[in-house]
Motif scaffolding. Structure first.
Motif, PDB file in Angstrom:
ATOM      1  N   GLY A   1       9.740   7.585   4.193  1.00  0.00           N
ATOM      2  CA  GLY A   1       9.012   6.495   3.568  1.00  0.00           C
ATOM      3  C   GLY A   1       9.948   5.442   2.999  1.00  0.00           C
ATOM      4  N   ARG A   2      10.995   5.894   2.340  1.00  0.00           N
ATOM      5  CA  ARG A   2      11.935   4.936   1.745  1.00  0.00           C
ATOM      6  C   ARG A   2      12.619   4.117   2.834  1.00  0.00           C
ATOM      7  NH1 ARG A   2      16.404   6.298  -3.002  1.00  0.00           N
ATOM      8  NH2 ARG A   2      16.670   4.125  -3.678  1.00  0.00           N
ATOM      9  N   GLY A   3      12.956   4.759   3.939  1.00  0.00           N
ATOM     10  CA  GLY A   3      13.563   4.041   5.043  1.00  0.00           C
ATOM     11  C   GLY A   3      12.628   2.991   5.618  1.00  0.00           C
ATOM     12  N   ARG A   4      11.340   3.320   5.708  1.00  0.00           N
ATOM     13  CA  ARG A   4      10.361   2.353   6.206  1.00  0.00           C
ATOM     14  C   ARG A   4      10.248   1.153   5.264  1.00  0.00           C
ATOM     15  NH1 ARG A   4       8.510   0.665  10.775  1.00  0.00           N
ATOM     16  NH2 ARG A   4       8.259   2.846  11.451  1.00  0.00           N
ATOM     17  N   GLY A   5      10.253   1.411   3.969  1.00  0.00           N
ATOM     18  CA  GLY A   5      10.194   0.314   3.012  1.00  0.00           C
ATOM     19  C   GLY A   5      11.406  -0.589   3.122  1.00  0.00           C
ATOM     20  N   GLU A   6      12.584   0.013   3.258  1.00  0.00           N
ATOM     21  CA  GLU A   6      13.816  -0.775   3.379  1.00  0.00           C
ATOM     22  C   GLU A   6      13.844  -1.552   4.683  1.00  0.00           C
ATOM     23  OE1 GLU A   6      16.624   2.211   0.694  1.00  0.00           O
ATOM     24  OE2 GLU A   6      16.524   2.444   2.865  1.00  0.00           O
ATOM     25  N   GLN A   7      13.377  -0.928   5.772  1.00  0.00           N
ATOM     26  CA  GLN A   7      13.318  -1.637   7.055  1.00  0.00           C
ATOM     27  C   GLN A   7      12.393  -2.848   6.963  1.00  0.00           C
ATOM     28  OE1 GLN A   7      11.568   0.527  10.333  1.00  0.00           O
ATOM     29  NE2 GLN A   7      11.552  -1.294  11.623  1.00  0.00           N
ATOM     30  N   THR A   8      11.292  -2.700   6.248  1.00  0.00           N
ATOM     31  CA  THR A   8      10.344  -3.798   6.083  1.00  0.00           C
ATOM     32  C   THR A   8      11.010  -4.994   5.405  1.00  0.00           C
ATOM     33  OG1 THR A   8       8.455  -2.287   5.960  1.00  0.00           O
ATOM     34  CG2 THR A   8       8.154  -4.483   5.028  1.00  0.00           C
TER      35      THR A   8
ATOM     36  N   LEU B   1       2.609  15.038   3.297  1.00  0.00           N
ATOM     37  CA  LEU B   1       3.060  14.009   4.235  1.00  0.00           C
ATOM     38  C   LEU B   1       2.615  12.626   3.771  1.00  0.00           C
ATOM     39  CD1 LEU B   1       2.805  14.279   8.118  1.00  0.00           C
ATOM     40  CD2 LEU B   1       2.367  12.137   6.932  1.00  0.00           C
ATOM     41  N   HIS B   2       1.330  12.494   3.463  1.00  0.00           N
ATOM     42  CA  HIS B   2       0.788  11.180   3.095  1.00  0.00           C
ATOM     43  C   HIS B   2       1.288  10.695   1.734  1.00  0.00           C
ATOM     44  CE1 HIS B   2      -2.636  12.654   5.852  1.00  0.00           C
ATOM     45  NE2 HIS B   2      -1.860  11.843   6.539  1.00  0.00           N
ATOM     46  N   LEU B   3       1.195  11.548   0.741  1.00  0.00           N
ATOM     47  CA  LEU B   3       1.488  11.127  -0.624  1.00  0.00           C
ATOM     48  C   LEU B   3       2.984  10.902  -0.863  1.00  0.00           C
ATOM     49  CD1 LEU B   3      -1.006  13.456  -2.519  1.00  0.00           C
ATOM     50  CD2 LEU B   3      -1.302  11.042  -1.943  1.00  0.00           C
ATOM     51  N   VAL B   4       3.805  11.814  -0.376  1.00  0.00           N
ATOM     52  CA  VAL B   4       5.243  11.684  -0.598  1.00  0.00           C
ATOM     53  C   VAL B   4       5.810  10.537   0.243  1.00  0.00           C
ATOM     54  CG1 VAL B   4       7.473  12.847  -0.419  1.00  0.00           C
ATOM     55  CG2 VAL B   4       5.468  14.114  -1.219  1.00  0.00           C
ATOM     56  N   TYR B   5       5.332  10.400   1.466  1.00  0.00           N
ATOM     57  CA  TYR B   5       5.755   9.258   2.290  1.00  0.00           C
ATOM     58  C   TYR B   5       5.375   7.949   1.599  1.00  0.00           C
ATOM     59  CZ  TYR B   5       6.213   6.208   6.399  1.00  0.00           C
ATOM     60  OH  TYR B   5       6.573   5.198   7.268  1.00  0.00           O
ATOM     61  N   GLY B   6       4.158   7.894   1.070  1.00  0.00           N
ATOM     62  CA  GLY B   6       3.718   6.694   0.366  1.00  0.00           C
ATOM     63  C   GLY B   6       4.591   6.372  -0.823  1.00  0.00           C
ATOM     64  N   ALA B   7       4.998   7.401  -1.568  1.00  0.00           N
ATOM     65  CA  ALA B   7       5.896   7.181  -2.705  1.00  0.00           C
ATOM     66  C   ALA B   7       7.244   6.649  -2.241  1.00  0.00           C
ATOM     67  CB  ALA B   7       6.078   8.488  -3.478  1.00  0.00           C
ATOM     68  N   GLY B   8       7.723   7.158  -1.111  1.00  0.00           N
ATOM     69  CA  GLY B   8       8.991   6.695  -0.574  1.00  0.00           C
ATOM     70  C   GLY B   8       8.951   5.227  -0.159  1.00  0.00           C
ATOM     71  N   VAL B   9       7.850   4.813   0.462  1.00  0.00           N
ATOM     72  CA  VAL B   9       7.713   3.413   0.865  1.00  0.00           C
ATOM     73  C   VAL B   9       7.794   2.502  -0.362  1.00  0.00           C
ATOM     74  CG1 VAL B   9       6.154   1.684   1.843  1.00  0.00           C
ATOM     75  CG2 VAL B   9       6.401   3.905   2.962  1.00  0.00           C
TER      76      VAL B   9
ATOM     77  N   LEU C   1      -0.963   2.883  -0.590  1.00  0.00           N
ATOM     78  CA  LEU C   1      -2.211   2.456  -1.211  1.00  0.00           C
ATOM     79  C   LEU C   1      -3.081   3.658  -1.547  1.00  0.00           C
ATOM     80  CD1 LEU C   1      -3.038  -0.646   1.033  1.00  0.00           C
ATOM     81  CD2 LEU C   1      -2.123  -0.632  -1.303  1.00  0.00           C
ATOM     82  N   PHE C   2      -3.068   4.653  -0.669  1.00  0.00           N
ATOM     83  CA  PHE C   2      -3.849   5.863  -0.936  1.00  0.00           C
ATOM     84  C   PHE C   2      -3.282   6.607  -2.147  1.00  0.00           C
ATOM     85  CE2 PHE C   2      -4.621  10.442  -0.287  1.00  0.00           C
ATOM     86  CZ  PHE C   2      -6.010  10.434  -0.397  1.00  0.00           C
ATOM     87  N   LEU C   3      -1.964   6.659  -2.255  1.00  0.00           N
ATOM     88  CA  LEU C   3      -1.328   7.310  -3.407  1.00  0.00           C
ATOM     89  C   LEU C   3      -1.747   6.625  -4.700  1.00  0.00           C
ATOM     90  CD1 LEU C   3       0.743   9.179  -4.785  1.00  0.00           C
ATOM     91  CD2 LEU C   3       2.509   7.482  -4.215  1.00  0.00           C
ATOM     92  N   LEU C   4      -1.701   5.302  -4.729  1.00  0.00           N
ATOM     93  CA  LEU C   4      -2.101   4.566  -5.930  1.00  0.00           C
ATOM     94  C   LEU C   4      -3.576   4.793  -6.241  1.00  0.00           C
ATOM     95  CD1 LEU C   4      -0.216   1.210  -5.285  1.00  0.00           C
ATOM     96  CD2 LEU C   4       0.423   3.042  -6.867  1.00  0.00           C
ATOM     97  N   TYR C   5      -4.396   4.810  -5.206  1.00  0.00           N
ATOM     98  CA  TYR C   5      -5.831   5.079  -5.389  1.00  0.00           C
ATOM     99  C   TYR C   5      -6.049   6.473  -5.990  1.00  0.00           C
ATOM    100  CZ  TYR C   5     -10.276   7.099  -3.864  1.00  0.00           C
ATOM    101  OH  TYR C   5     -11.456   7.780  -3.816  1.00  0.00           O
ATOM    102  N   ALA C   6      -5.356   7.480  -5.445  1.00  0.00           N
ATOM    103  CA  ALA C   6      -5.536   8.853  -5.929  1.00  0.00           C
ATOM    104  C   ALA C   6      -5.082   9.005  -7.372  1.00  0.00           C
ATOM    105  CB  ALA C   6      -4.767   9.815  -5.030  1.00  0.00           C
TER     106      ALA C   6
END
Length: 332
Positions: free
Chosen positions: A204-211, A280-288, A226-231
């Protein structure tokens, strides 16, 4: 005429190169491929250093534990007959001998609920085709050397997602990427839940940095964040109806876990999938989110890394990581 391949494997000092066992059995002519082991602590830097020293027409990147088929170089060579093709790769499959947790992780990656648009990186599906970075993965990926070097290789500020950034640039110039399911390698998933959490956070962090580096935002990449923030915020909203999507998500995870268990024919997968999917979803989202807010390349990280490239014979199955601090190529 067959191209010459340079197989490049990055590894940490002291590690073992298990991939050599499969390379020793390749059916490709021995004089038309070489194997370079790049020792260091930053894989994108290691791969670039080895690419500059390579003698082949095509660079084939593997991880140290990628298990290849004997004919994999022949299959890759066929796709490079098309001069528009800049990169060729295949999926990374989870071995049947992996533990239930590892197979649960592989099942999640290969599913629509877990892997989503990138699930073909982790499963055999369809026939060889022109594709995008969504279906290609760096543990089983090749590039034309001249194109790789002309584009200055991998962006060394990134790890992971360095290959995605390069493939984006190649496609923007009209070059083609090929995904061939029959080029599959086998590679074990993380052995522990803790390692899996670190992996997802890093992805996730790599995806954020690539963006940030590319300036291109793929909306689907933000969905887990967005799902992480919603939850996190829904319990404090005091509006019961807002919890309906969360309940729907839990039902989807339940059904996907059941489907994965039935497909894997192992009841031990079910309780693990119930944990693996949300992680997968929540931790990836935090990484982004972390990658977008605090990219590592702006934090004063070391920009010079010691790398040693060693050219070895494919039959050297017992090669271990170097402990030398020297730079450059070690001769055969």
């Amino acid at each position: 005429m067959l191209p010459k391949f340079s197989v490049i494997i990055p590894i940490k000092p002291g590690g073992e190169v298990h991939a050599l066992a499969g390379l020793a059995d390749t059916t490709y002519p021995e004089h038309l491929f070489e194997v370079l082991i790049a020792y260091g602590c930053q894989p994108s830097v290691q791969r670039n250093a080895a690419a500059r020293e390579a003698r082949g027409d095509v660079l084939y990147f593997l991880d140290d534990d990628s298990v290849v088929a004997p004919d994999f170089l022949h299959r890759a060579a066929c796709h490079y007959r098309d001069e528009r093709v800049a990169a060729v790769g295949g999926p990374s499959l989870t071995p049947a001998s992996d533990s239930p947790l590892q197979r649960a992780i592989g099942t999640a990656f290969a599913s629509a609920v877990g892997g989503g648009g990138v699930r073909n990186r982790y499963r055999k599906f369809g026939a060889a085709r022109y594709s995008s970075d969504n279906e290609l993965i760096l543990c089983n990926l090749s590039f034309r050397r001249e194109m790789f070097l002309a584009h200055e290789g991998l962006d060394e500020r990134l790890y992971p997602n360095e290959e995605n950034e390069l493939m984006d640039r190649l496609q923007c110039e009209g070059l083609q990427l090929v995904h061939d399911p029959e080029l599959a390698v086998e590679r074990s998933q993380r052995r522990t839940y803790r390692a899996y959490v670190r992996q997802m956070y890093g992805y996730g962090r790599g995806r954020g940095e690539q963006t940030l580096i590319s300036g291109k935002l793929k909306p689907v990449s933000l969905a887990p964040s967005l799902f992480l923030l919603y939850a996190l915020l829904t319990p404090f909203a005091g509006v019961p109806l807002l919890a309906l999507p969360l309940w729907a998500y839990l039902v989807i995870v339940l059904l996907a876990s059941l489907q994965g268990t039935l497909a894997g024919k192992d009841a031990a997968l079910f309780p693990r999938l119930l944990i693996v999917f949300p992680t997968l979803h929540l931790v990836y989202g935090a990484g982004v989110i972390r990658g977008l807010i605090s990219p590592r390349y702006r934090g004063g990280r070391q920009t010079h890394w010691e790398v040693e490239v060693r050219r070895v014979k494919a039959f050297e199955k017992d090669v271990q990581g170097s402990t030398s601090d020297a730079n450059g190529v070690r001769p055969d």
